[in-house]
Design a protein around this motif. Structure first.
Motif, mmCIF file in Angstrom:
data_model
loop_
_atom_site.group_PDB
_atom_site.id
_atom_site.type_symbol
_atom_site.label_atom_id
_atom_site.label_comp_id
_atom_site.label_asym_id
_atom_site.label_seq_id
_atom_site.Cartn_x
_atom_site.Cartn_y
_atom_site.Cartn_z
ATOM 1 N N GLN A 3 0.779 -1.045 -0.098
ATOM 2 C CA GLN A 3 0.018 -0.062 0.001
ATOM 3 C C GLN A 3 0.957 1.345 -0.090
ATOM 4 O O GLN A 3 1.756 1.169 0.672
ATOM 5 N N LEU A 4 0.585 2.163 -0.797
ATOM 6 C CA LEU A 4 1.290 3.237 -0.949
ATOM 7 C C LEU A 4 0.368 4.540 -0.587
ATOM 8 O O LEU A 4 -0.533 4.537 -0.944
ATOM 9 N N ALA A 14 6.405 29.537 -8.930
ATOM 10 C CA ALA A 14 7.336 29.235 -9.931
ATOM 11 C C ALA A 14 8.532 29.514 -9.524
ATOM 12 O O ALA A 14 8.854 30.359 -8.920
ATOM 13 N N GLY A 15 9.468 28.425 -9.854
ATOM 14 C CA GLY A 15 10.842 28.358 -9.412
ATOM 15 C C GLY A 15 11.138 27.967 -8.057
ATOM 16 O O GLY A 15 12.286 27.580 -7.607
ATOM 17 N N GLY A 16 9.968 27.440 -7.332
ATOM 18 C CA GLY A 16 10.383 26.873 -5.908
ATOM 19 C C GLY A 16 10.428 25.377 -5.966
ATOM 20 O O GLY A 16 10.679 24.612 -7.241
ATOM 21 N N SER A 17 10.592 24.745 -4.793
ATOM 22 C CA SER A 17 10.781 23.277 -4.721
ATOM 23 C C SER A 17 9.754 22.706 -3.902
ATOM 24 O O SER A 17 9.100 23.396 -2.876
ATOM 25 N N LEU A 18 9.615 21.353 -3.897
ATOM 26 C CA LEU A 18 8.951 20.452 -3.229
ATOM 27 C C LEU A 18 9.515 19.374 -3.150
ATOM 28 O O LEU A 18 10.175 18.770 -4.049
ATOM 29 N N SER A 19 9.248 18.596 -2.040
ATOM 30 C CA SER A 19 9.742 17.174 -1.885
ATOM 31 C C SER A 19 8.510 16.334 -1.706
ATOM 32 O O SER A 19 7.909 16.495 -0.509
ATOM 33 N N LEU A 20 8.291 15.324 -2.390
ATOM 34 C CA LEU A 20 7.187 14.617 -2.287
ATOM 35 C C LEU A 20 7.730 13.108 -1.450
ATOM 36 O O LEU A 20 8.880 12.564 -1.744
ATOM 37 N N SER A 21 6.742 12.549 -0.711
ATOM 38 C CA SER A 21 7.243 11.353 -0.071
ATOM 39 C C SER A 21 6.069 10.461 -0.321
ATOM 40 O O SER A 21 4.905 10.496 -0.605
ATOM 41 N N CYS A 22 6.712 8.986 -0.342
ATOM 42 C CA CYS A 22 5.682 7.833 -0.681
ATOM 43 C C CYS A 22 6.030 6.960 0.255
ATOM 44 O O CYS A 22 7.050 6.197 0.484
ATOM 45 N N ALA A 23 5.201 6.744 1.075
ATOM 46 C CA ALA A 23 5.076 5.719 2.280
ATOM 47 C C ALA A 23 4.729 4.205 1.948
ATOM 48 O O ALA A 23 3.397 4.474 1.550
ATOM 49 N N ALA A 24 5.410 3.491 2.140
ATOM 50 C CA ALA A 24 4.943 1.931 1.557
ATOM 51 C C ALA A 24 4.693 1.104 2.692
ATOM 52 O O ALA A 24 5.385 1.047 3.830
ATOM 53 N N SER A 25 3.633 0.365 2.618
ATOM 54 C CA SER A 25 3.439 -0.634 3.759
ATOM 55 C C SER A 25 3.441 -1.844 3.230
ATOM 56 O O SER A 25 2.903 -2.069 2.004
ATOM 57 N N GLY A 26 3.647 -2.953 3.768
ATOM 58 C CA GLY A 26 3.690 -4.353 3.129
ATOM 59 C C GLY A 26 5.133 -4.831 3.111
ATOM 60 O O GLY A 26 6.064 -4.155 3.621
ATOM 61 N N ARG A 27 5.195 -6.106 2.514
ATOM 62 C CA ARG A 27 6.634 -6.840 2.869
ATOM 63 C C ARG A 27 7.491 -6.529 1.405
ATOM 64 O O ARG A 27 6.878 -6.241 0.503
ATOM 65 N N ALA A 28 8.594 -6.556 1.774
ATOM 66 C CA ALA A 28 9.602 -6.642 0.543
ATOM 67 C C ALA A 28 9.616 -5.644 -0.433
ATOM 68 O O ALA A 28 9.858 -5.622 -1.351
ATOM 69 N N PHE A 29 9.468 -4.356 0.262
ATOM 70 C CA PHE A 29 9.236 -3.114 -0.513
ATOM 71 C C PHE A 29 10.765 -2.966 -1.393
ATOM 72 O O PHE A 29 10.791 -2.563 -2.414
ATOM 73 N N SER A 30 11.833 -3.546 -0.717
ATOM 74 C CA SER A 30 12.908 -3.397 -1.401
ATOM 75 C C SER A 30 13.131 -3.957 -2.617
ATOM 76 O O SER A 30 13.858 -3.910 -3.496
ATOM 77 N N ASP A 72 14.320 4.957 0.293
ATOM 78 C CA ASP A 72 15.010 4.519 1.437
ATOM 79 C C ASP A 72 14.381 3.141 1.885
ATOM 80 O O ASP A 72 13.193 3.169 2.356
ATOM 81 N N ASN A 73 15.176 2.139 1.402
ATOM 82 C CA ASN A 73 14.529 0.709 1.803
ATOM 83 C C ASN A 73 14.164 0.199 3.183
ATOM 84 O O ASN A 73 13.166 -0.122 3.429
ATOM 85 N N ALA A 74 15.045 0.803 4.133
ATOM 86 C CA ALA A 74 15.010 0.699 5.356
ATOM 87 C C ALA A 74 13.776 1.268 6.026
ATOM 88 O O ALA A 74 13.017 0.644 7.056
ATOM 89 N N GLU A 75 13.410 2.488 5.350
ATOM 90 C CA GLU A 75 12.049 3.181 5.921
ATOM 91 C C GLU A 75 11.170 2.918 5.004
ATOM 92 O O GLU A 75 9.783 3.416 5.371
ATOM 93 N N ASN A 76 10.971 2.043 3.983
ATOM 94 C CA ASN A 76 9.957 1.638 3.199
ATOM 95 C C ASN A 76 9.185 3.065 2.470
ATOM 96 O O ASN A 76 8.311 3.170 2.773
ATOM 97 N N ALA A 77 10.258 3.894 2.132
ATOM 98 C CA ALA A 77 9.848 5.026 1.474
ATOM 99 C C ALA A 77 10.649 5.385 0.261
ATOM 100 O O ALA A 77 11.536 5.193 -0.151
ATOM 101 N N ALA A 78 9.776 6.248 -0.716
ATOM 102 C CA ALA A 78 10.535 6.672 -1.854
ATOM 103 C C ALA A 78 10.235 8.206 -1.744
ATOM 104 O O ALA A 78 9.282 8.564 -1.014
ATOM 105 N N TYR A 79 11.128 8.935 -2.645
ATOM 106 C CA TYR A 79 10.894 10.404 -2.499
ATOM 107 C C TYR A 79 10.933 11.052 -4.183
ATOM 108 O O TYR A 79 11.697 10.431 -4.671
ATOM 109 N N LEU A 80 10.423 12.313 -4.116
ATOM 110 C CA LEU A 80 10.763 12.542 -5.550
ATOM 111 C C LEU A 80 11.133 14.276 -5.016
ATOM 112 O O LEU A 80 10.085 15.023 -4.494
ATOM 113 N N GLU A 81 12.258 14.650 -5.315
ATOM 114 C CA GLU A 81 12.724 16.140 -5.003
ATOM 115 C C GLU A 81 12.487 16.630 -6.351
ATOM 116 O O GLU A 81 12.849 16.630 -7.235
#
Length: 123
Positions: A3-4, A14-30, A72-81
């Motif tokens: 689950q994401l 315009a010109g600014g920045s954002l950081s998106l996160s994706c938290a994953a639950s479940g097994r074997a995310f890596s 970050d597989n240890a955190e079960n997370a992905a990011y988009l900077e």
């Protein structure tokens, strides 16, 4: 099964920045590939970037030089900077996971999708 849940969207100038996160639950995310897509109103869902289970990265032309995908597989997370945002980047942003470990830019290879997070870039 995975689950994401995306977070981090919002309104930015315009010109600014954002950081998106994706938290994953479940097994074997890596073992999954993670991808980021976006969908603007009235348009098809567009591929932005992906990282395979072995760390290989593919970035679309629209994202190249401005967006960075991380995980970050240890955190079960992905990011988009995202940097240098433009009004045309306004869309709902989705993360997705491909159980085969590689998804590339093909939406159908991704088995699981989050609900999306809205990014709005003002001019």
């Amino acid at each position: 099964q995975v689950q994401l849940e995306e977070s981090g969207g919002g309104l930015v100038q315009a010109g600014g920045s954002l950081s998106l996160s994706c938290a994953a639950s479940g097994r074997a995310f890596s073992t999954y590939a993670v991808g980021w897509f976006r969908q603007a109103t009235g348009k098809e869902r567009e591929f932005l970037a992906t990282m395979s289970s072995n760390g290989g990265i593919i970035v679309s032309d629209a994202a190249k030089g401005r967006f960075t995908i991380l995980r970050d597989n240890a955190e079960n997370a992905a990011y988009l900077e995202m940097n240098g945002l433009k009004p045309e980047d306004t869309a709902v942003y989705f993360c997705a996971a491909a159980s085969q470990g590689f998804g590339g830019s093909v939406k159908s290879r991704y088995d699981y999708w989050g609900q999306g997070t809205q990014v709005t870039v003002s001019s």
